[in-house]
Design a protein around this motif. Structure first.
Motif, PDB file in Angstrom:
ATOM      1  N   ILE A  12       0.837  -1.203   0.000  1.00  0.00           N
ATOM      2  CA  ILE A  12       0.000   0.000   0.000  1.00  0.00           C
ATOM      3  C   ILE A  12       0.870   1.250   0.000  1.00  0.00           C
ATOM      4  O   ILE A  12       0.637   2.187  -0.779  1.00  0.00           O
ATOM      5  N   ARG A  15       2.416   1.777  -3.399  1.00  0.00           N
ATOM      6  CA  ARG A  15       1.449   2.235  -4.396  1.00  0.00           C
ATOM      7  C   ARG A  15       1.056   3.694  -4.174  1.00  0.00           C
ATOM      8  O   ARG A  15       0.945   4.471  -5.119  1.00  0.00           O
ATOM      9  N   GLN A  16       0.884   4.087  -2.928  1.00  0.00           N
ATOM     10  CA  GLN A  16       0.364   5.422  -2.639  1.00  0.00           C
ATOM     11  C   GLN A  16       1.438   6.505  -2.486  1.00  0.00           C
ATOM     12  O   GLN A  16       1.195   7.655  -2.814  1.00  0.00           O
ATOM     13  N   PHE A  17       2.617   6.130  -1.966  1.00  0.00           N
ATOM     14  CA  PHE A  17       3.614   7.142  -1.616  1.00  0.00           C
ATOM     15  C   PHE A  17       4.960   6.949  -2.313  1.00  0.00           C
ATOM     16  O   PHE A  17       5.837   7.804  -2.208  1.00  0.00           O
ATOM     17  N   HIS A  18       5.160   5.829  -2.991  1.00  0.00           N
ATOM     18  CA  HIS A  18       6.366   5.560  -3.780  1.00  0.00           C
ATOM     19  C   HIS A  18       7.674   5.749  -3.017  1.00  0.00           C
ATOM     20  O   HIS A  18       8.586   6.429  -3.504  1.00  0.00           O
ATOM     21  N   TYR A  66       2.322  15.353   3.736  1.00  0.00           N
ATOM     22  CA  TYR A  66       0.889  15.117   3.864  1.00  0.00           C
ATOM     23  C   TYR A  66       0.509  15.331   5.314  1.00  0.00           C
ATOM     24  O   TYR A  66       1.303  15.073   6.210  1.00  0.00           O
ATOM     25  N   THR A  70      -4.749  13.025   6.336  1.00  0.00           N
ATOM     26  CA  THR A  70      -4.764  12.556   4.949  1.00  0.00           C
ATOM     27  C   THR A  70      -4.131  11.177   4.842  1.00  0.00           C
ATOM     28  O   THR A  70      -4.672  10.283   4.181  1.00  0.00           O
ATOM     29  N   ILE A  74      -6.019   7.676   3.608  1.00  0.00           N
ATOM     30  CA  ILE A  74      -5.492   6.865   2.504  1.00  0.00           C
ATOM     31  C   ILE A  74      -5.266   5.433   2.970  1.00  0.00           C
ATOM     32  O   ILE A  74      -5.698   4.472   2.316  1.00  0.00           O
ATOM     33  N   LEU A  75      -4.581   5.265   4.105  1.00  0.00           N
ATOM     34  CA  LEU A  75      -4.290   3.913   4.595  1.00  0.00           C
ATOM     35  C   LEU A  75      -5.557   3.173   4.989  1.00  0.00           C
ATOM     36  O   LEU A  75      -5.703   1.983   4.701  1.00  0.00           O
ATOM     37  N   GLU A  78      -7.331   1.975   1.855  1.00  0.00           N
ATOM     38  CA  GLU A  78      -6.581   0.897   1.213  1.00  0.00           C
ATOM     39  C   GLU A  78      -6.703  -0.414   1.995  1.00  0.00           C
ATOM     40  O   GLU A  78      -6.870  -1.474   1.396  1.00  0.00           O
TER      41      GLU A  78
END
Length: 84
Positions: A12, A15-18, A66, A70, A74-75, A78
């Motif tokens: 996760i 995918r979201q924060f790279h 962030y 936020t 997101i977490l 996910e």
């Protein structure tokens, strides 16, 4: 189960924060910082090249890209989504 959750969390975060890497740490028992006797928990810390700089050391300031709210949203979304 912890390894499955850790792997899902890392997927996760990727995918979201790279992030470019991770620090993983476990606290096992009261003396290790778990806060409760015989308790175990795991930290997953996403890392980016250059994210350790003078700000937290000299400036005593943490820089967040962030807001915590936020990141939480997101977490949460996910982890609640079906595992693909």
């Amino acid at each position: 189960e912890m390894w499955e959750i850790m792997n899902r969390g890392m997927e996760i975060l990727n995918r979201q924060f790279h992030p470019q890497g991770f620090n993983l740490g476990m606290n096992i028992g009261l003396a290790a910082g778990a806060g409760v006797k015989d308790h175990v928990h795991l930290h997953i810390v996403p890392r980016w090249t250059g994210d350790s700089n003078f700000m937290p050391i000299i400036g005593e300031t943490r820089v967040l890209s962030y807001s915590i709210d936020t990141i939480f949203e997101i977490l949460l979304s996910e982890f609640n989504a079906p595992n693909v």
